[in-house]
Design an enzyme around this catalytic site. Sequence first.
Site, PDB file in Angstrom:
ATOM      1  N   HIS A 128       0.919  -1.096   0.047  1.00 31.89           N
ATOM      2  CA  HIS A 128      -0.485   0.381  -0.308  1.00 31.89           C
ATOM      3  C   HIS A 128       0.758   0.782  -0.173  1.00 31.89           C
ATOM      4  O   HIS A 128       2.222   1.161   0.684  1.00 31.89           O
ATOM      5  CB  HIS A 128      -1.056   0.109   1.403  1.00 31.89           C
ATOM      6  CG  HIS A 128      -1.758   1.292   1.089  1.00 31.89           C
ATOM      7  ND1 HIS A 128      -3.098   1.271   0.394  1.00 31.89           N
ATOM      8  CD2 HIS A 128      -1.528   2.208   1.746  1.00 31.89           C
ATOM      9  CE1 HIS A 128      -3.728   2.178   0.864  1.00 31.89           C
ATOM     10  NE2 HIS A 128      -3.453   2.855   1.352  1.00 31.89           N
ATOM     11  N   CYS A 129       0.696   2.387  -0.637  1.00 31.15           N
ATOM     12  CA  CYS A 129       1.704   3.273  -1.142  1.00 31.15           C
ATOM     13  C   CYS A 129       0.674   4.535  -0.154  1.00 31.15           C
ATOM     14  O   CYS A 129       0.103   4.902  -1.488  1.00 31.15           O
ATOM     15  CB  CYS A 129       2.129   3.597  -2.349  1.00 31.15           C
ATOM     16  SG  CYS A 129       2.760   4.589  -2.922  1.00 31.15           S
ATOM     17  N   PRO A 130       1.426   5.255   0.731  1.00 30.28           N
ATOM     18  CA  PRO A 130       0.543   6.130   0.644  1.00 30.28           C
ATOM     19  C   PRO A 130       0.985   7.965  -0.153  1.00 30.28           C
ATOM     20  O   PRO A 130       0.411   8.633  -0.214  1.00 30.28           O
ATOM     21  CB  PRO A 130       1.371   6.742   2.609  1.00 30.28           C
ATOM     22  CG  PRO A 130       3.308   5.989   1.479  1.00 30.28           C
ATOM     23  CD  PRO A 130       2.891   4.705   0.913  1.00 30.28           C
ATOM     24  N   ASN A 159      -2.065   6.684  -2.354  1.00 24.99           N
ATOM     25  CA  ASN A 159      -3.518   6.040  -1.347  1.00 24.99           C
ATOM     26  C   ASN A 159      -3.977   5.609  -1.773  1.00 24.99           C
ATOM     27  O   ASN A 159      -5.310   5.289  -2.028  1.00 24.99           O
ATOM     28  CB  ASN A 159      -4.071   7.908  -1.234  1.00 24.99           C
ATOM     29  CG  ASN A 159      -4.933   7.528   0.606  1.00 24.99           C
ATOM     30  OD1 ASN A 159      -5.021   6.815   1.191  1.00 24.99           O
ATOM     31  ND2 ASN A 159      -6.596   8.202   0.170  1.00 24.99           N
ATOM     32  N   THR A 160      -3.006   4.590  -2.180  1.00 28.06           N
ATOM     33  CA  THR A 160      -3.592   3.157  -2.626  1.00 28.06           C
ATOM     34  C   THR A 160      -2.759   1.841  -2.695  1.00 28.06           C
ATOM     35  O   THR A 160      -1.389   2.535  -2.965  1.00 28.06           O
ATOM     36  CB  THR A 160      -4.712   3.581  -4.148  1.00 28.06           C
ATOM     37  OG1 THR A 160      -5.040   2.182  -4.280  1.00 28.06           O
ATOM     38  CG2 THR A 160      -3.692   3.492  -5.194  1.00 28.06           C
TER      39      THR A 160
END
Length: 382
Positions: free
Chosen positions: A119-121, A124-125
Amino acid sequence: MEFSKLKQLVHWGPLLALFIIFFVTGWAALCTLVWWPVAIDDIGSIIHILSIFTWLYLILYNFFQAAFLGPGFVPLKWYPANTEDRSKLQYCKICEGYKAPRSHHCRKCGRCVMKMDHHCPWINTCCGHTNHTRFVLFLFFAPCGCIHGSVIFILTIYNQLYRNRTLYYAVATKAWFSFSVYTFLLTFFALGMAVGVTLSVGFLFVTQLRSMWKNETGIESWIKEKADRPREDEFIFPYDLGWKRNLQEVFTKERIPRGDGIYWPVVENCDQYTLTMEQLIQKEEKRTRTMELRVVEDYSGYIFPLTKGFRTFISVPCTDEPRITLSKGDTVQVTRWKRHWLYGDKVMANDDGKNRVRGWFPRRCTKEEFDNGMLAEEKKER
């Protein structure tokens, strides 16, 4: 564009990423007007300023594509066509369906993600099957643009330090303006930001390139490591098709990876469920290692707990995984541990699996519990 897609950007990750992109690009363009101002009779200056905004376009295009395309989610309540195959898959209580091969449930997205990597901040997904190509291209163009910006900032600082501030000339064209002390300091700040992005995002790009080379996600690499243990049969990772074909699976003319995210090409002597069967074995081994502990001290869930000892305070887990609030008398099932921290699930009354409370908490908050429900100290007293 759906409102929910725009709402996805209202998060510290995308907002910070966009701020860095626009700040570095805008300041690079501004600095260019100092040491190589745009002039109609200077084709080089025109090409140079256009190249800056070309980087901006490539970075933003792939950033928004990675964010808005999304990773691809396994349909809710998904079941394999063959009912016999259900025993080879993990069941997700939240999505009320089975996890397709290579998919994992993301607690932040709230869905099972196809070929989930992480999950990549910043977008944001998750980075997964559908947006993998765009995400990697974003990781490539961002350092390229920042390297260009860093060169501009270094040349600007050189001009500020070693030339008369009121007489700026570059390629026989007078600079459009001169810098003040504050703009000079902002140039240093922009340089640090550009170098930081180059190193951090560049490292992530290399990591992703290695993953694509082997056709394995970050999660699958952990599964492979744990599969390397004494065993009767040899575990073969089913998705490593050779580096050339591995890259072709991700980089296509359509810029969208091949496949439907459910079924995958595999190597000889493997099938669709080779990896999922290994996951089930590892899950069962994990259950046998689980320790059930009773909570003897309250814990607020703060990342840096001041009241739990100095060593606990300075050795917090470096992860975005949550901390859980505990009250004296709670029971937790621990599956991972560090010297001063534990990770596990809080045992909930009437737990249906949908409201799972899982995360880190200080080790000193718990004591080992025996089968009869007594603590070790209680048993000694008796």
